[in-house]
Every structure is written in structure tokens, then in C-alpha cells.
Design a protein around this motif. Structure first.
Motif, mmCIF file in Angstrom:
data_model
loop_
_atom_site.group_PDB
_atom_site.id
_atom_site.type_symbol
_atom_site.label_atom_id
_atom_site.label_comp_id
_atom_site.label_asym_id
_atom_site.label_seq_id
_atom_site.Cartn_x
_atom_site.Cartn_y
_atom_site.Cartn_z
ATOM 1 N N THR A 88 0.848 -1.191 0.000
ATOM 2 C CA THR A 88 0.000 0.000 0.000
ATOM 3 C C THR A 88 0.882 1.238 0.000
ATOM 4 N N LEU A 89 0.684 2.074 -1.016
ATOM 5 C CA LEU A 89 1.508 3.264 -1.191
ATOM 6 C C LEU A 89 0.616 4.470 -1.467
ATOM 7 N N PRO A 90 1.099 5.664 -1.174
ATOM 8 C CA PRO A 90 0.360 6.854 -1.596
ATOM 9 C C PRO A 90 0.180 6.826 -3.107
ATOM 10 N N THR A 91 -0.982 7.212 -3.568
ATOM 11 C CA THR A 91 -1.211 7.229 -5.009
ATOM 12 C C THR A 91 -0.344 8.304 -5.647
ATOM 13 N N ASN A 240 10.242 11.007 -15.618
ATOM 14 C CA ASN A 240 11.074 10.827 -14.428
ATOM 15 C C ASN A 240 10.391 11.337 -13.163
ATOM 16 N N ALA A 241 9.274 11.996 -13.299
ATOM 17 C CA ALA A 241 8.522 12.424 -12.126
ATOM 18 C C ALA A 241 8.094 11.202 -11.326
ATOM 19 N N GLY A 242 8.024 11.358 -10.013
ATOM 20 C CA GLY A 242 7.702 10.228 -9.157
ATOM 21 C C GLY A 242 6.367 9.585 -9.462
ATOM 22 N N ALA A 243 5.422 10.362 -10.006
ATOM 23 C CA ALA A 243 4.088 9.848 -10.294
ATOM 24 C C ALA A 243 3.978 9.168 -11.655
ATOM 25 N N LYS A 244 5.008 9.279 -12.475
ATOM 26 C CA LYS A 244 4.939 8.763 -13.843
ATOM 27 C C LYS A 244 5.522 7.351 -13.929
#
Length: 308
Positions: A88-91, A240-244
């Protein structure tokens, strides 16, 4: 095998699983079936696993084949076996940091086969690993990726020219690039680095993309503006963004035919003269592995510090 009627209970590395609808055609244009998808992923799994392990996995699924609707999936689906590793991780991309998802983490061969049985044709992962990243709250990357995307009138051959120029620029900083096809129209270039924040890797990738766009304005753009892209290669540094996430090496594409995102060497990049030279289907990839081994072997062995 008749579509929708074939199933098999089998054991994969000690895990018993039921494989269903094996005769279902997932690539209507070529007749490529779910059984063939599963067989490909089973054979390629040892080479695929190093690129999925310890990374939260986003899947793109085509349960009714690539001629029908697909959907992205972050959360582990209902009925996920208890032997499948999840975390479980932050979206990624959440502005509050409160939203969470229970991600699948593909750390073993049975998980890859289970995913293939779900028609998870595309496997996407970020450039960071969970163990380095404070449970996903502060993504720490071990890779930089450059997504070379040809605009209208350009092809992967033009991407090869840009990749060679980008390689020279990377070498100036003591970094090495590892190319692969995207399985679609373009290419990806991986750069292994010592752990660094996603924010810093994004900034560095943007810097290099803009440098190359300034040096080769007729061939390269570093901005997403579609009006600027005809005849040029867009260097997408934003992945390279953490959300990509980026399509993993050896993953299938959910396209008209079962193309594979295929590692290639620099000689192939330099020699390519047509799109066909760099279009690979599962049988091609397995034959390449038989002949050449894993072209990405060693990718993670010698990471270099991110230039300051």
C-alpha cells in the motif's frame, strides 16, 4: 483451442493456478491468443523480473482483446491470490498524499503468469524502487529515462539519430544510455544512476532535453506542444517524475499486433534504416534472447552519481 472454453490448472514455480480462456484471441488482427501471451511472458519472465522487482506496478488490461476497451489498474484486483506480493503506497500524483492504492509488486515468475492470465498486456513501472523510497512518499530513483517520441512525419529511425546524439551528451557527464524500442513508434533510453530524488532526476533530464533541442532545433523538441512536433522527435523528460511510469522492457504492447518493447544495442541503433528494422514480435524477441542473451544484462551493475 476454442475461444472462451479452454482452461488449465498448472503449477508455476510451486504455485498452483488456474489459467482460463486460453483460446481467446487477444490480438484480433493477428489471431494471437491468451495462451500465446501467457507462454511469451512465462519464457521472458527471468529477463523481465529485474525491471519489475520492488517497483509498484500499473497494469493496462485488455480483457476482451486489443480490439475492445482497455483500462488502467493500480489497485490489486479482487481475488488477488495471497501469494502475490502487494504494498500500500500513496497514489502517485495525489496533491494531499492521503490517497492510497494497494499495488501489485511482481517479484516472481508466478505473479507474471497470473498477470498475463488477467490480460494485463502492458506492464508499467516508475523509475524508483520501493525499498529506496520511504514507502513511496519520497520517490528515490535508480534510473533516468528519456522517452523519444516521433512527431508526425518522423519515425523511430529519426529517434535513433536523436538517441545517438543524446548518448554523446550523456557520455560528457560520465553516464551511459541503454536503448530499447517503446513497442509503439519511438524509443526509450535508460540511464542507471546512484539513488537520487525523482525531482532531481527530472530536472537533469529536462536540462539535457533542452540542451539537445537547442543544438538540434530542426530535429528535436523538448516541449509537449503538438504544433511544434511535426517532423521532430519530442524528448519526453517528464516520465522521471515520481508519479509517472514507463512501459517495462520486454513488455507487450496493446496494439494491433503483439509488439514488444525490446532492448537493442547501439550498433542496431546506428544501423537502423526502416521502421521494420526495429519492430519485434514475441517470437522475434525470444529468438534474439536465444542468440544474444539479455541486451540489458548489467544495466543496474554500475550506476553513476547524478551530476550536480
Amino acid at each position: 483451442m476454442a475461444a472462451g472454453q479452454t482452461q488449465l490448472t498448472t503449477e508455476v514455480d510451486g504455485q498452483t493456478m488456474k489459467l482460463t480462456n486460453l483460446g481467446k484471441v487477444l490480438y484480433p488482427q493477428t489471431g494471437f491468443t491468451k495462451a500465446e501471451v501467457i507462454d511469451y511472458y512465462l519464457q521472458v519472465a527471468p529477463l523481465l523480473l529485474p525491471h519489475l522487482s520492488d517497483r509498484p506496478l500499473t497494469r493496462k488490461r485488455w480483457p476482451d482483446g486489443t480490439g475492445a476497451a482497455y483500462f488502467f489498474e493500480k489497485n490489486a484486483p479482487r481475488g488477488t491470490p495471497d501469494w502475490v506480493h502487494t504494498v500500500t503506497l500513496p497514489t502517485p500524483g495525489s496533491s494531499t498524499g492521503r490517497d492510497e492504492a494497494e499495488f501489485v509488486v511482481a517479484n516472481d515468475v508466478p505473479t507474471i503468469v497470473w498477470l498475463a492470465n488477467l490480460a494485463a498486456l502492458e506492464l508499467h513501472v516508475p523509475q524508483w524502487r520501493i525499498a529506496l523510497s520511504d514507502d513511496g512518499r519520497n520517490p528515490t530513483a535508480d534510473l533516468i529515462v528519456f522517452d523519444l517520441d516521433p512527431g508526425p512525419g518522423a519515425t523511430i529511425v529519426d529517434c535513433c539519430d536523436v538517441a545517438l546524439a543524446l548518448r554523446e551528451l550523456l557520455n560528457h557527464f560520465g553516464l551511459e544510455g541503454w536503448p530499447k524500442t517503446s513497442g509503439n513508434k519511438g524509443m526509450h533510453l535508460y540511464v542507471p544512476i546512484e539513488p537520487a530524488t525523482s525531482r532531481s532526476t527530472s530536472a537533469f533530464a529536462k536540462q539535457l532535453a533542452e540542451q539537445l533541442a537547442e543544438a538540434l532545433p530542426e530535429n528535436v523538441t523538448a516541449t509537449m506542444t503538438k504544433a511544434l512536433r511535426p517532423g521532430k522527435v519530442f524528448i519526453d523528460w517528464s516520465q522521471n517524475a515520481g508519479a509517472k511510469t514507463t512501459l517495462a522492457p520486454y513488455s507487450l504492447r496493446g496494439a494491433e499486433e503483439p509488439r514488444v518493447s525490446t532492448p537493442i544495442d547501439w550498433d542496431e541503433v546506428a544501423a537502423a534504416t526502416s521502421v521494420e528494422d526495429l519492430t519485434f514480435l514475441p517470437a522475434d524477441v525470444l529468438a534474439r534472447i536465444e542468440e544474444y542473451g539479455d541486451v540489458l544484462d548489467g544495466l543496474y551493475d554500475d550506476p553513476q552519481p547524478l551530476p550536480s
